[in-house]
Design an enzyme around this catalytic site. Structure first.
Site, PDB file in Angstrom:
ATOM      1  N   CYS A  45     -15.903  26.980  12.800  1.00 53.59           N
ATOM      2  CA  CYS A  45     -16.859  26.914  13.936  1.00 53.59           C
ATOM      3  C   CYS A  45     -16.204  26.078  15.207  1.00 53.59           C
ATOM      4  CB  CYS A  45     -18.153  26.153  13.239  1.00 53.59           C
ATOM      5  SG  CYS A  45     -18.997  26.788  11.914  1.00 53.59           S
ATOM      6  N   THR A  46     -15.671  25.086  14.999  1.00 55.49           N
ATOM      7  CA  THR A  46     -15.271  24.593  16.239  1.00 55.49           C
ATOM      8  C   THR A  46     -14.391  25.481  17.152  1.00 55.49           C
ATOM      9  OG1 THR A  46     -15.426  22.303  15.279  1.00 55.49           O
ATOM     10  CG2 THR A  46     -14.047  22.596  17.134  1.00 55.49           C
TER      11      THR A  46
END
Length: 211
Positions: A45-46
């Site tokens: 997600c980062t």
């Protein structure tokens, strides 16, 4: 009930990292991309939110606003943004929705119980100026999205919304497109003055009309 292509995208109000928003007001008259991520402070997600931030100018050129959503609280989003900016060398300026009550997740069917009963899957919706759903892509939590593909599909959607054309496999912006069956062959020269090729009666191509 899950959303399908052509359905009206549900409107909602939500708390975000940029304050409270009304989804329709935020989109205005342009295009929109709403995408979910499973959880904050997770590696895939980062990278995804970092990539989205780095493509800010590309989305702006396409009159498209983006916003992300997960079921994490607002304070966690705000803290995580610092990590995203640091590790991905970016500046996250788009809103991230704090969907603790799963309101948006349920409206857009982002929780798939057989994958996870608590976290959203990687769903992405492209929404047109008419507020209808134009594209739905869903990935598992373990697979990061290809945002080059998201831009490619956005280019195709915006092109085909204006002209009676379709885009072939692996098409990229600037390449030849397919004249739809709704256009009689006799009408092609007037509609597409850049020229055309008849490969088969049902397969007619022409240079991209807006280039």
């Amino acid at each position: 009930m899950s959303l399908r292509l052509g359905d009206v995208a549900p409107n909602f109000k939500a708390n975000t990292t940029l304050g409270e928003i009304d989804f329709y007001d935020y989109l205005g008259e342009g295009w929109g991309i709403l995408f979910s991520h499973p959880a904050d402070f997770t590696p895939v997600c980062t990278t995804e939110l970092g990539k989205t931030a780095l493509l800010k100018e590309e989305f702006a050129k396409r009159n498209t606003k983006v916003l992300a959503v997960s079921v994490d609280p607002l304070d966690k989003h705000l803290s995580w943004i610092n990590d995203i900016n640091e590790t991905q060398q970016c500046d996250v300026t788009f809103p991230i929705i704090a969907d603790e009550n799963k309101t948006v997740a349920n409206l857009y069917d982002m929780i798939h119980p057989n994958a996870s009963e608590t976290f959203t899957v990687r769903s992405l919706f492209i929404i047109g100026p008419d507020k209808k759903v134009k594209l739905i892509i869903t990935y598992p939590a373990s697979t990061g999205r290809n945002f080059v593909e998201v831009l490619r599909v956005l280019d195709s959607l915006q092109l085909t919304a204006k002209y009676s054309v379709a885009t072939p496999a692996d098409w990229k912006d600037g390449e030849d497109v397919i004249v739809t069956a709704a256009v009689p062959t006799a009408d092609i020269p007037a509609r597409f003055p850049k020229g055309h090729k008849i490969i088969k009666p049902y397969l007619r191509t022409t240079p991209q009309p807006n280039k």
